[in-house]
Design an enzyme around this catalytic site. Structure first.
Site, PDB file in Angstrom:
ATOM      1  N   LYS A  56     -12.710   5.177  -8.078  1.00  0.00           N
ATOM      2  CA  LYS A  56     -12.208   5.989  -9.258  1.00  0.00           C
ATOM      3  C   LYS A  56     -10.674   5.733  -9.604  1.00  0.00           C
ATOM      4  CE  LYS A  56      -9.671   9.775  -9.462  1.00  0.00           C
ATOM      5  NZ  LYS A  56      -8.637   9.334 -10.640  1.00  0.00           N
TER       6      LYS A  56
ATOM      7  N   GLU B 223      11.115   9.349  -3.666  1.00  0.00           N
ATOM      8  CA  GLU B 223      10.870   8.200  -4.254  1.00  0.00           C
ATOM      9  C   GLU B 223      10.769   8.748  -6.128  1.00  0.00           C
ATOM     10  OE1 GLU B 223       6.526   7.351  -4.333  1.00  0.00           O
ATOM     11  OE2 GLU B 223       7.013   5.247  -4.494  1.00  0.00           O
TER      12      GLU B 223
ATOM     13  N   CYS C  83       5.277   0.425  -6.280  1.00  0.00           N
ATOM     14  CA  CYS C  83       5.637   1.090  -4.919  1.00  0.00           C
ATOM     15  C   CYS C  83       6.679   0.328  -4.104  1.00  0.00           C
ATOM     16  CB  CYS C  83       4.216   1.061  -3.944  1.00  0.00           C
ATOM     17  SG  CYS C  83       3.520  -0.479  -3.949  1.00  0.00           S
TER      18      CYS C  83
HETATM   19  P1  NAD Z   1      -0.981   9.717  -7.380  1.00  0.00           P
HETATM   20  O1  NAD Z   1      -1.195  10.140  -5.897  1.00  0.00           O
HETATM   21  O2  NAD Z   1      -0.856  10.985  -8.261  1.00  0.00           O
HETATM   22  O3  NAD Z   1      -2.715   9.432  -7.853  1.00  0.00           O
HETATM   23  C1  NAD Z   1      -3.079   8.171  -7.325  1.00  0.00           C
HETATM   24  C2  NAD Z   1      -4.808   8.320  -7.555  1.00  0.00           C
HETATM   25  O4  NAD Z   1      -5.182   9.489  -6.676  1.00  0.00           O
HETATM   26  C3  NAD Z   1      -5.379   8.519  -8.745  1.00  0.00           C
HETATM   27  O5  NAD Z   1      -6.388   7.966  -9.030  1.00  0.00           O
HETATM   28  C4  NAD Z   1      -5.624  10.135  -8.894  1.00  0.00           C
HETATM   29  O6  NAD Z   1      -6.439  10.629  -9.920  1.00  0.00           O
HETATM   30  C5  NAD Z   1      -5.875  10.449  -7.547  1.00  0.00           C
HETATM   31  N1  NAD Z   1      -5.926  11.728  -7.220  1.00  0.00           N
HETATM   32  C6  NAD Z   1      -4.822  12.643  -7.434  1.00  0.00           C
HETATM   33  N2  NAD Z   1      -4.934  13.832  -6.666  1.00  0.00           N
HETATM   34  C7  NAD Z   1      -5.968  13.809  -5.999  1.00  0.00           C
HETATM   35  C8  NAD Z   1      -6.740  14.474  -4.822  1.00  0.00           C
HETATM   36  N3  NAD Z   1      -6.477  15.705  -4.395  1.00  0.00           N
HETATM   37  N4  NAD Z   1      -7.640  13.732  -4.235  1.00  0.00           N
HETATM   38  C9  NAD Z   1      -8.188  12.479  -4.389  1.00  0.00           C
HETATM   39  N5  NAD Z   1      -7.644  11.699  -5.318  1.00  0.00           N
HETATM   40  C10 NAD Z   1      -6.591  12.328  -6.126  1.00  0.00           C
HETATM   41  O7  NAD Z   1      -0.374   8.545  -7.776  1.00  0.00           O
HETATM   42  P2  NAD Z   1       0.084   7.627  -8.920  1.00  0.00           P
HETATM   43  O8  NAD Z   1       1.276   8.689  -9.554  1.00  0.00           O
HETATM   44  O9  NAD Z   1      -0.939   7.440  -9.754  1.00  0.00           O
HETATM   45  O10 NAD Z   1       0.839   6.634  -8.565  1.00  0.00           O
HETATM   46  C11 NAD Z   1       2.221   6.455  -8.054  1.00  0.00           C
HETATM   47  C12 NAD Z   1       2.306   6.520  -6.424  1.00  0.00           C
HETATM   48  O11 NAD Z   1       1.460   5.470  -5.756  1.00  0.00           O
HETATM   49  C13 NAD Z   1       3.680   6.217  -6.117  1.00  0.00           C
HETATM   50  O12 NAD Z   1       4.032   7.048  -5.009  1.00  0.00           O
HETATM   51  C14 NAD Z   1       3.472   4.807  -5.423  1.00  0.00           C
HETATM   52  O13 NAD Z   1       4.601   4.488  -4.342  1.00  0.00           O
HETATM   53  C15 NAD Z   1       2.094   4.821  -5.060  1.00  0.00           C
HETATM   54  N6  NAD Z   1       1.646   3.299  -4.787  1.00  0.00           N
HETATM   55  C16 NAD Z   1       1.509   2.864  -3.743  1.00  0.00           C
HETATM   56  C17 NAD Z   1       1.354   1.617  -3.526  1.00  0.00           C
HETATM   57  C18 NAD Z   1       0.989   0.948  -2.132  1.00  0.00           C
HETATM   58  O14 NAD Z   1       0.381  -0.089  -1.987  1.00  0.00           O
HETATM   59  N7  NAD Z   1       1.690   1.271  -1.196  1.00  0.00           N
HETATM   60  C19 NAD Z   1       0.942   0.773  -4.784  1.00  0.00           C
HETATM   61  C20 NAD Z   1       0.884   1.592  -5.831  1.00  0.00           C
HETATM   62  C21 NAD Z   1       1.398   2.665  -5.911  1.00  0.00           C
END
Ligand code: NAD
Length: 523
Positions: free
Chosen positions: A218, A425, A327
């Site tokens: 997804k 963050e 990230c």
């Molecule tokens: P997010 O957690 O809001 O969303 C990430 C994904 O999770 C999306 O596809 C979203 O639809 C899904 N999601 C949201 N709620 C969910 C739930 N309850 N159950 C299952 N899936 C759910 O994150 P974002 O805003 O898209 O991305 C930013 C965040 O991602 C930042 O915190 C960043 O640090 C992190 N990030 C980490 C890495 C890494 O490799 N460590 C890489 C990129 C981004």
């Protein structure tokens, strides 16, 4: 005080990234992409695009303009059920997991070739969807994705168990033969974020495919376009139907349905720490295996002997790359007191010289934030920084005259570890700078480690021995010495503390997709 020479900003070595954005305009948009955007986008299940249940859609917004570029169907448990059933059938049939390894590798290599051939289209979609430049996208997004696939395609023929020397032979009269076999975990759910969504998707599917798993992926609802294009490319390979499935939708519906699904054997999630914790709870029903790549608040540490001509622009890149929506963003700059003023002055010059913004028609240094929601969040943090007493050196405002979601490169000096802008963050172009006077490596490490996250860090020094000693003291999955965020397909990537569970990339990234079976024969 030495004034930092601006021209060095663009010249100094980047981590495989040119920090100048490319020109993209609507005239350049190929007809393939125009047709792609105009399609009604459903879900890729069992080798074909299908419409979802119900009429709810999600608008895909260009963050540089705020305009709608496309729309996708908003899937939920009905679509997830279908996708998981397809992935389960494909897995249980052995059509992928039992395919000859050389043949599986060939198919993965062919997908990597296709990705490279479609680099232009993928980059255009990503530029529209997240505001990244085609230039940056081709270097990082597309090339890294193709490299990841090839790296893991190379592993397919090398996934072996081992023979074990079994000591029970000593006490029993007969002999034992014990060996292990590696088997794919099964059906995996993969959930990706919106920053560099194409590379995120490919880095997830590559080790899963290498292991022989089948996939329900997804993409983030904010930036699904390039991942859907990936599905179109997958359809052009010999990958059997049902091995790769894609469900579009909101996290709380489609994402949650995958996390809780009883027929999904493993979840691999990249996103925020808060959602990562929700996924852990959701996955307990059938004790799914879980890999989490979560948030960060990464320190960039400038020791007093750092080469500032390299370190200052690198510190700017570390935070402002992708407008801080990274990230590994170096959002906590820790600077020795002897060079503090000089570093701040250099950073201020660089930040104020950046051309912020641009849509598809101009060249620019720093792009938009992904959404209005993210813009609101970042602006709120800037207000918090001011109210906490941090000194605003530059930036702090929305970019005027732009419809999209742009924030000026922002620097807060004289910060301390108790401030929320230092602890949390922000995921935007906001740098916090702290001064330290001590030369003791344990104390410097304690300052760097004073955070709930532990994803990435970098140390800048002319004394490599001290650099390595400090690296050992940092609690973080990646530490760079005179380089920040040097990612590579063969190098394990992941977080300490609340930055995640497990590793992606490298051999470590393959293991979570494999079960180990021990077989013992009584001879
Ligand atoms: P997010 O957690 O809001 O969303 C990430 C994904 O999770 C999306 O596809 C979203 O639809 C899904 N999601 C949201 N709620 C969910 C739930 N309850 N159950 C299952 N899936 C759910 O994150 P974002 O805003 O898209 O991305 C930013 C965040 O991602 C930042 O915190 C960043 O640090 C992190 N990030 C980490 C890495 C890494 O490799 N460590 C890489 C990129 C981004």
């Amino acid at each position: 005080m030495t004034v930092f020479p601006l021209q060095n900003f663009l010249k100094t070595k980047a981590v495989g990234v040119r920090f100048v954005h490319d020109i993209i305009n609507h005239e350049k948009m190929t007809s393939i992409i125009q047709v792609f955007l105009a399609k009604s986008h459903g879900h890729f299940i069992d080798g074909a695009w299908v419409d979802g249940v119900g009429a709810e859609t999600i608008k895909v917004i260009n963050p540089a303009t705020g305009g709608v570029v496309s729309s996708i169907h908003s899937g939920g448990s009905a679509e997830v059920d279908l996708a998981v059933a397809a992935a389960r059938r494909a897995f249980d049939s052995g059509i992928w997991s039992k395919m000859a390894p050389v043949e599986r590798a060939r198919i993965m290599f062919s997908l990597a070739d296709l990705i490279e051939r479609h680099a232009g289209q993928i980059s255009q979609l990503e530029a529209l969807d997240i505001g990244v430049s085609r230039d940056m996208m081709q270097t990082i997004g597309v090339q890294l994705a193709a490299d990841q696939l090839r790296y893991y395609a190379g592993w397919v023929t090398k996934i072996n168990g081992e023979t074990i020397t079994n000591s029970r032979s000593r006490s029993e009269k007969r002999e034992f033969l014990t060996y292990t076999e590696k088997e794919p975990v099964g059906v995996v759910g993969q959930i990706t974020p919106w920053n560099f969504p194409f590379a995120m998707a490919v880095q997830k599917i590559a080790p899963a495919l290498a292991a022989g798993c089948t996939i329900v992926l997804k993409p983030a609802e904010d930036a699904p376009l390039s991942t859907m294009y990936l599905a179109d490319l997958v359809a052009q390979t010999d990958l059997p139907a049902g091995v790769f499935n894609l469900v579009n939708g909101y996290g709380r519906k489609a994402g949650a349905a995958i996390s809780v699904h009883g027929d999904v054997d493993k979840i691999s999630f990249t996103g925020s720490t808060d959602v990562g914790k929700e996924i852990i709870h959701a996955a307990t029903g059938n004790l799914k295996r879980i890999t989490l790549e979560l948030g960060g608040k990464s320190p960039v540490i400038l020791l007093k002997d750092a080469n500032l001509v390299e370190a200052i622009p690198a510190a700017a890149r570390a935070i402002f790359f992708l407008s801080g929506q990274n990230c590994m963003a170096g959002s906590r700059l820790l600077v020795h007191g002897d060079i503090y003023d000089q570093v701040l002055s250099g950073l201020k010059i660089i930040s104020e010289a950046m051309t912020v913004g641009a849509d598809m028609e101009t060249t620019y240094d720093i792009g938009p934030l992904i959404s209005e929601q993210q813009l609101t969040r970042v602006m709120a943090y800037i207000d918090i920084g001011v109210s906490e007493g941090a000194r605003l050196v530059t930036g702090g405002k929305r970019v005027s005259g732009r419809e999209g979601f742009f924030v000026e490169p922002t620097i807060f000096a004289d910060c301390n570890p108790d401030m929320r802008i230092v602890k949390e963050e922000i995921f935007g172009p906001v740098l916090t700078v702290q001064k330290f006077e001590n030369d003791d490596l344990d104390e410097i490490a304690a300052l760097a480690n004073d955070n709930i996250f532990g994803l990435s860090a970098s140390i800048w020094t002319a004394d490599l021995a001290r650099g390595h000693k400090l690296a050992r003291r940092i609690k973080s999955g990646q530490v760079g010495i005179n380089v920040h965020a040097a990612i590579d397909p063969a190098t394990p990537f992941g977080g300490y503390k609340q930055s995640g569970w497990g590793r992606e990339f490298g051999r470590e990234g393959l293991e979570p997709y494999l079960e180990t079976k021990a077989i013992t024969a009584y001879l």
